[in-house]
Motif scaffolding. Structure first.
Motif, PDB file in Angstrom:
ATOM      1  N   VAL B  88       0.876  -1.240  -0.043  1.00 51.71           N
ATOM      2  CA  VAL B  88       0.059   0.007   0.036  1.00 51.71           C
ATOM      3  C   VAL B  88       0.977   1.218  -0.171  1.00 51.71           C
ATOM      4  O   VAL B  88       0.364   2.399  -0.417  1.00 51.71           O
ATOM      5  CB  VAL B  88      -1.008   0.022   1.113  1.00 51.71           C
ATOM      6  CG1 VAL B  88      -0.348   0.240   2.459  1.00 51.71           C
ATOM      7  CG2 VAL B  88      -1.974   0.904   1.085  1.00 51.71           C
ATOM      8  N   ALA B  91       1.025   3.466  -3.124  1.00 47.51           N
ATOM      9  CA  ALA B  91       0.201   2.798  -4.014  1.00 47.51           C
ATOM     10  C   ALA B  91      -0.741   4.031  -4.878  1.00 47.51           C
ATOM     11  O   ALA B  91      -1.112   3.625  -5.785  1.00 47.51           O
ATOM     12  CB  ALA B  91      -0.792   1.984  -3.260  1.00 47.51           C
ATOM     13  N   SER B  92      -0.741   5.158  -4.036  1.00 46.16           N
ATOM     14  CA  SER B  92      -1.494   6.419  -4.607  1.00 46.16           C
ATOM     15  C   SER B  92      -0.672   6.639  -6.086  1.00 46.16           C
ATOM     16  O   SER B  92      -1.464   7.374  -6.971  1.00 46.16           O
ATOM     17  CB  SER B  92      -1.461   7.561  -4.025  1.00 46.16           C
ATOM     18  OG  SER B  92      -0.039   7.919  -3.728  1.00 46.16           O
ATOM     19  N   ASN B  94       0.463   4.532  -8.456  1.00 45.99           N
ATOM     20  CA  ASN B  94      -0.022   3.516  -9.483  1.00 45.99           C
ATOM     21  C   ASN B  94      -1.135   4.042 -10.433  1.00 45.99           C
ATOM     22  O   ASN B  94      -2.037   4.653  -9.877  1.00 45.99           O
ATOM     23  CB  ASN B  94      -0.557   2.255  -8.749  1.00 45.99           C
ATOM     24  CG  ASN B  94       0.604   1.448  -7.989  1.00 45.99           C
ATOM     25  OD1 ASN B  94       1.580   1.345  -8.471  1.00 45.99           O
ATOM     26  ND2 ASN B  94       0.165   0.622  -7.059  1.00 45.99           N
ATOM     27  N   GLN B  97      -5.219   0.184  -9.704  1.00 41.47           N
ATOM     28  CA  GLN B  97      -4.900  -0.675  -8.747  1.00 41.47           C
ATOM     29  C   GLN B  97      -5.184  -2.056  -8.991  1.00 41.47           C
ATOM     30  O   GLN B  97      -5.595  -2.392  -9.695  1.00 41.47           O
ATOM     31  CB  GLN B  97      -5.822  -0.103  -7.476  1.00 41.47           C
ATOM     32  CG  GLN B  97      -5.561   1.411  -7.085  1.00 41.47           C
ATOM     33  CD  GLN B  97      -4.169   1.689  -6.634  1.00 41.47           C
ATOM     34  OE1 GLN B  97      -3.505   0.805  -5.971  1.00 41.47           O
ATOM     35  NE2 GLN B  97      -3.546   2.743  -6.867  1.00 41.47           N
ATOM     36  N   ASP B 105      -8.752   3.380  -8.980  1.00 40.21           N
ATOM     37  CA  ASP B 105      -8.032   4.205  -7.898  1.00 40.21           C
ATOM     38  C   ASP B 105      -8.255   3.525  -6.762  1.00 40.21           C
ATOM     39  O   ASP B 105      -8.756   2.412  -6.641  1.00 40.21           O
ATOM     40  CB  ASP B 105      -8.463   5.536  -8.021  1.00 40.21           C
ATOM     41  CG  ASP B 105     -10.113   5.693  -7.901  1.00 40.21           C
ATOM     42  OD1 ASP B 105     -10.760   4.557  -7.329  1.00 40.21           O
ATOM     43  OD2 ASP B 105     -10.774   6.479  -8.271  1.00 40.21           O
ATOM     44  N   LEU B 106      -7.517   4.171  -5.763  1.00 43.11           N
ATOM     45  CA  LEU B 106      -7.412   3.589  -4.451  1.00 43.11           C
ATOM     46  C   LEU B 106      -8.995   3.455  -3.776  1.00 43.11           C
ATOM     47  O   LEU B 106      -9.059   2.323  -3.089  1.00 43.11           O
ATOM     48  CB  LEU B 106      -6.434   4.463  -3.308  1.00 43.11           C
ATOM     49  CG  LEU B 106      -5.187   4.400  -3.770  1.00 43.11           C
ATOM     50  CD1 LEU B 106      -4.455   5.634  -2.981  1.00 43.11           C
ATOM     51  CD2 LEU B 106      -4.607   2.985  -3.588  1.00 43.11           C
ATOM     52  N   GLN B 109     -10.239   0.328  -5.199  1.00 42.96           N
ATOM     53  CA  GLN B 109      -9.591  -0.696  -4.621  1.00 42.96           C
ATOM     54  C   GLN B 109     -10.120  -1.083  -3.339  1.00 42.96           C
ATOM     55  O   GLN B 109     -10.207  -2.562  -3.090  1.00 42.96           O
ATOM     56  CB  GLN B 109      -8.012  -0.262  -4.568  1.00 42.96           C
ATOM     57  CG  GLN B 109      -7.070  -1.724  -4.393  1.00 42.96           C
ATOM     58  CD  GLN B 109      -7.240  -2.048  -2.783  1.00 42.96           C
ATOM     59  OE1 GLN B 109      -7.321  -1.090  -2.080  1.00 42.96           O
ATOM     60  NE2 GLN B 109      -6.830  -3.090  -2.392  1.00 42.96           N
ATOM     61  N   GLU B 163      -4.479   6.591   2.767  1.00 42.52           N
ATOM     62  CA  GLU B 163      -3.819   5.484   1.948  1.00 42.52           C
ATOM     63  C   GLU B 163      -2.581   6.842   0.873  1.00 42.52           C
ATOM     64  O   GLU B 163      -1.874   6.363   0.604  1.00 42.52           O
ATOM     65  CB  GLU B 163      -4.491   4.584   0.922  1.00 42.52           C
ATOM     66  CG  GLU B 163      -4.955   3.318   1.830  1.00 42.52           C
ATOM     67  CD  GLU B 163      -5.538   2.633   1.090  1.00 42.52           C
ATOM     68  OE1 GLU B 163      -5.832   1.286   1.567  1.00 42.52           O
ATOM     69  OE2 GLU B 163      -5.999   2.579  -0.208  1.00 42.52           O
ATOM     70  N   GLY B 211       4.572   0.785 -11.852  1.00 43.41           N
ATOM     71  CA  GLY B 211       3.233   1.244 -11.320  1.00 43.41           C
ATOM     72  C   GLY B 211       2.447   2.237 -12.335  1.00 43.41           C
ATOM     73  O   GLY B 211       1.402   2.697 -12.091  1.00 43.41           O
TER      74      GLY B 211
END
Lengths: 325, 325
Positions: B88, B91-92, B94, B97, B105-106, B109, B163, B211
């Motif tokens: 994580v 991860a923003s 990427n 996701q 997006d997060l 996800q 996140e 990513g």
């Protein structure tokens, strides 16, 4: 005398308002911050379990009152434990550890779950060998204990040192004990009065409001349970102590449902009513139960502020998790 | 020009040393701390799972690089997931996701694992209803979103906001990018040179060093795996994208073993060697593998400092955990 009165009104730390059977819990002074930090790492360390998926914090979650809010904890391969997990908060104040008192202190307690096949399902040797593959742990143990070849003794000593810091001062009731007369509502104050009058305080007293004696569960009337735990009697072999358990602390009880060693009761008021009935032979009115429940909610103290530790990466020689066996 | 040179030597934030295919990751400015705090609570909230035993943090553990260091994660009833859990952290950054990019997006996800029967095994409705039984959550959602009757949209929005803060700036390589010429060892610098020369950087570039694209796993030579995940092709229905996966970030790679979507490789150097072989058709010397591995270890940044949230107690109407069904 006048000076003393003023101090009480001001509610200075350490001043008790009266000769109560319960004492406030105080902040802990940390003498070895490095050891406490190491202990925190180990408390959150999933590699102390065979699966590398279970840490002390899994069942004694510091985000949720030091418990997992399960009837009984889920261990290795989702096995259910035999008894409800007690809170780690203020556990240092218990006169013995575990419901049956089979560990004399936090250090001895910490060794239990690591090697319990229903819990972390590891061995002490493998747990230590795992930690020893990581340079950061070797350095930290060496700094604190003067040996890089540490063993389970040092591991559990550090965990215990961290756990000793997990006290919860400043509960409304503690503030009341220290002289802040506005810290409790009228209902809570009445609940405390009832708590003493009905006899709850006979077992739930001292700093931890419990944790300092064994008592039979179902003293006056039998306690109906499917749970097979035999308590103290199974430890000492004394038949008359079958069904005796350590009296649990009531601090933070609002956070630690479900209740009793079998985790059978989720509602705090119901737990109060049952206790009065089977331990004291008292039938509480709705109002009495409500008041005492309100009082118990005044026992929630400042929760420890925990900065999540950053654990060292495994090395090529670190044993891999075993989740299936 | 002289002025600019001085700034570079001083390594001031935001100054890139050169036109590199990789850019440093920067700290995030939080615009809504209340939302981030709520998101953190939800990230650590085990009551988003059917068992009340699994939270986002169970598989994306912020104590261990945002992963669980398992081949594949353990979910409800100890079921093993179909794929390795990606970190994580960052991860923003990427572009999509999940390994197969099925969430844009997060926020999208975060909804997945809650309702996945192999993971948290809940439903969105039950998760939301659970949270709504707790006064503190209702108040917090009301403050942030202007409604006490929040839904899964607000839940996942808050989790995503938290996140987004989980970036890891200040890695040695970032410091080098910003002009601190001493931030990398000679070996690491050579590793980076090789990383570019051999072609790794074709996929692993940008701020996240990955990513930002899909790639076939086993581009030049087949990737031998028992894992059944079909990657992007299973999402789009395009046969030619079977076996394509999102290129993972390499940031904090030292912390996130085991590697690849099947979690089959525990050793970072071995992962480097395999990647060079099957993706680029290059056979690395021992020295080259060592140097590139050393470089990858320069990508470990400052881990987020997380103060464990204190979660509200369940209320009498909060649904109980279901661990057996």
């Amino acid at each position: 005398m006048k000076q003393c009165y003023l101090l009480l009104v001001l509610g200075l730390p350490g001043m008790a308002v009266a000769n109560e059977p319960i004492q406030p819990v105080e902040k802990v002074t940390v003498s070895s911050p490095e050891k406490v930090e190491l202990g925190k790492m180990l408390f959150f360390e999933p590699r102390l379990s065979k699966s590398n998926a279970i840490s002390c914090n899994s069942c004694h979650n510091l985000a949720t009152g030091g418990v997992d809010n399960q009837v009984s904890s889920l261990g290795h391969k989702w096995q259910e434990g035999p008894i409800n997990s007690p809170t780690v908060l203020n556990a240092s104040l218990n006169f013995v550890q575990f419901w049956d008192g089979r560990a004399k202190d936090l250090k001895e307690q910490a060794a239990g779950p690591i090697a319990n096949p229903l819990e972390m399902a590891f061995t002490h040797q493998l747990a230590v060998e795992t930690l020893q593959t990581m340079a950061e742990y070797r350095t930290r143990f060496n700094t604190i204990y003067g040996k890089r070849d540490f063993g389970i003794d040092e591991v559990t000593d550090a965990i215990a040192a961290f756990e000793e810091t997990l006290v919860t001062p400043n509960a409304p009731f503690d503030r009341w004990l220290k002289g802040d007369t506005k810290a409790l509502t009228a209902q809570q104050l009445n609940g405390y009065k009832l708590f003493k009058e009905k006899g709850c305080v006979a077992c739930h007293n001292g700093v931890a409001i419990g944790g300092n004696s064994y008592q039979k569960m179902g003293l006056i009337k039998p306690f109906a349970t499917q749970n097979k735990a035999e308590g103290r009697g199974a430890v000492t072999g004394e038949q008359q102590l079958i069904g005796w358990f350590k009296v649990p602390t009531l601090r933070n009880i609002e956070l630690t449902a479900p209740y009793f060693h079998d985790g059978s009761v989720w509602d705090l008021k119901q737990a109060v009513t049952i206790m009065a009935d089977i331990q004291l032979g008292q039938t509480l009115t709705e109002q009495e139960s409500d008041d005492m429940t309100a009082y118990l909610k005044s026992l929630t103290g400042d929760q420890p502020q925990i900065v999540l530790p950053i654990l060292p990466p495994s090395s090529p020689t670190t044993p891999k998790p075993e989740v299936k066996s």
